[in-house]
Design an enzyme around this catalytic site. Structure first.
Site, PDB file in Angstrom:
ATOM      1  N   HIS A  64       0.798  -1.232   0.000  1.00 44.80           N
ATOM      2  CA  HIS A  64       0.000   0.000   0.000  1.00 44.80           C
ATOM      3  C   HIS A  64       0.825   1.273   0.000  1.00 44.80           C
ATOM      4  CE1 HIS A  64       0.890  -1.258   4.104  1.00 44.80           C
ATOM      5  NE2 HIS A  64       0.843   0.017   4.441  1.00 44.80           N
ATOM      6  N   CYS A  70       8.072  -1.845  -1.541  1.00 41.41           N
ATOM      7  CA  CYS A  70       7.259  -1.611  -0.339  1.00 41.41           C
ATOM      8  C   CYS A  70       7.781  -0.322   0.285  1.00 41.41           C
ATOM      9  CB  CYS A  70       7.276  -2.811   0.604  1.00 41.41           C
ATOM     10  SG  CYS A  70       8.872  -3.229   1.320  1.00 41.41           S
ATOM     11  N   GLY A  71       7.592  -0.113   1.585  1.00 42.51           N
ATOM     12  CA  GLY A  71       8.053   1.132   2.182  1.00 42.51           C
ATOM     13  C   GLY A  71       9.559   1.276   2.097  1.00 42.51           C
ATOM     14  N   THR A  72      10.256   0.187   2.438  1.00 37.34           N
ATOM     15  CA  THR A  72      11.728   0.195   2.420  1.00 37.34           C
ATOM     16  C   THR A  72      12.320  -0.714   1.343  1.00 37.34           C
ATOM     17  OG1 THR A  72      11.746  -1.640   3.976  1.00 37.34           O
ATOM     18  CG2 THR A  72      11.857   0.586   4.912  1.00 37.34           C
ATOM     19  N   GLY A  73      11.526  -1.630   0.836  1.00 34.06           N
ATOM     20  CA  GLY A  73      12.026  -2.678  -0.062  1.00 34.06           C
ATOM     21  C   GLY A  73      12.472  -3.920   0.692  1.00 34.06           C
ATOM     22  N   VAL A  74      12.556  -3.804   2.028  1.00 33.57           N
ATOM     23  CA  VAL A  74      13.116  -4.905   2.818  1.00 33.57           C
ATOM     24  C   VAL A  74      12.133  -6.061   2.956  1.00 33.57           C
ATOM     25  CG1 VAL A  74      13.981  -5.567   5.092  1.00 33.57           C
ATOM     26  CG2 VAL A  74      14.733  -3.434   4.065  1.00 33.57           C
ATOM     27  N   HIS A 102      27.206  -9.094 -10.587  1.00 31.78           N
ATOM     28  CA  HIS A 102      27.908 -10.034  -9.701  1.00 31.78           C
ATOM     29  C   HIS A 102      26.991 -11.082  -9.065  1.00 31.78           C
ATOM     30  CE1 HIS A 102      31.647  -7.287  -8.884  1.00 31.78           C
ATOM     31  NE2 HIS A 102      31.397  -7.443 -10.178  1.00 31.78           N
ATOM     32  N   ASN A 103      25.760 -10.689  -8.732  1.00 28.09           N
ATOM     33  CA  ASN A 103      24.880 -11.579  -7.958  1.00 28.09           C
ATOM     34  C   ASN A 103      23.776 -12.187  -8.798  1.00 28.09           C
ATOM     35  OD1 ASN A 103      25.243  -8.776  -6.012  1.00 28.09           O
ATOM     36  ND2 ASN A 103      26.211 -10.672  -5.361  1.00 28.09           N
ATOM     37  N   ARG A 124       9.409   4.761   0.474  1.00 29.00           N
ATOM     38  CA  ARG A 124       9.668   5.757   1.511  1.00 29.00           C
ATOM     39  C   ARG A 124      11.142   6.154   1.533  1.00 29.00           C
ATOM     40  NH1 ARG A 124       5.974   2.614   6.067  1.00 29.00           N
ATOM     41  NH2 ARG A 124       3.994   3.598   5.517  1.00 29.00           N
ATOM     42  N   ARG A 177      33.959 -16.050 -11.886  1.00 28.15           N
ATOM     43  CA  ARG A 177      34.126 -16.305 -10.445  1.00 28.15           C
ATOM     44  C   ARG A 177      32.825 -16.072  -9.680  1.00 28.15           C
ATOM     45  NH1 ARG A 177      35.703 -11.125 -11.327  1.00 28.15           N
ATOM     46  NH2 ARG A 177      35.355  -9.541  -9.713  1.00 28.15           N
ATOM     47  N   ARG A 218      30.086 -18.319  -6.564  1.00 29.30           N
ATOM     48  CA  ARG A 218      29.460 -17.754  -5.357  1.00 29.30           C
ATOM     49  C   ARG A 218      27.941 -17.845  -5.422  1.00 29.30           C
ATOM     50  NH1 ARG A 218      33.935 -13.066  -6.282  1.00 29.30           N
ATOM     51  NH2 ARG A 218      35.672 -14.269  -5.436  1.00 29.30           N
TER      52      ARG A 218
END
Ligand code: RB5
Length: 149
Positions: A9, A65-69, A98-99, A109, A132, A136
């Site tokens: 939201h 989202c608010g933080t992405g977390v 790399h990832n 936010r 490389r 990983r």
């Protein structure tokens, strides 16, 4: 190129801005919502985008989202997802190079419209380098599959 996009939201407006930006780039966008500013549990969108990405139905995903977390944490619980929270374009580019990030996430936010566009563009325009980095990424996959390192 087809991407899934999902949000909670806090991020309806930014989601629509990024959706338009992607469509202007010629990207087909599958919007899993929410399109309401009523309180919405972000794991639902994270899960939907994560499963679309992991199944190969789309080429990648964008989560806001608010933080992405929270929304990226949820997506990362889907096997095969590598979702990275990025608040600036350098990390977004490296998350792909790399990832091999298959989902980019950010916070409504935290970043404004123009920074969000730069983040998405940097992630999209970057290419996974393999070499490389593959060793990983493979180790990350091994953890995901319950293996010990
Ligand atoms: C909602 O208040 C907020 O917790 C959510 O948008 C997100 O930031 C969680 O990680």
């Amino acid at each position: 190129m087809k991407l899934a996009i999902g949000n909670d939201h806090t991020a309806v407006d930014l989601k629509n801005t990024i959706k338009s930006h992607l469509e202007q780039r010629g990207v087909e966008v599958l919007d899993v919502g929410t399109n309401s500013t009523q309180s919405f549990d972000y794991p639902i969108s994270g899960y939907k985008v994560g499963t679309l990405v992991a199944s190969g139905e789309v080429d990648g995903g964008v989560l806001i989202c608010g933080t992405g977390v929270g929304i990226s944490l949820a997506a990362n619980k889907v096997r095969g997802v590598r979702a990275c929270v990025c608040s600036e374009p350098y990390t977004a580019a490296l998350s792909k190079r790399h990832n091999n990030a298959n989902i980019v996430a950010f916070g409504a936010r935290v970043v404004g419209d123009e920074m969000a566009k730069l983040i998405v563009d940097s992630w999209l325009d970057a290419t996974y380098e393999g070499g490389r980095h593959q060793r990983r990424v493979d180790l990350i996959t091994k953890i995901e599959e319950g293996g010990a390192l």
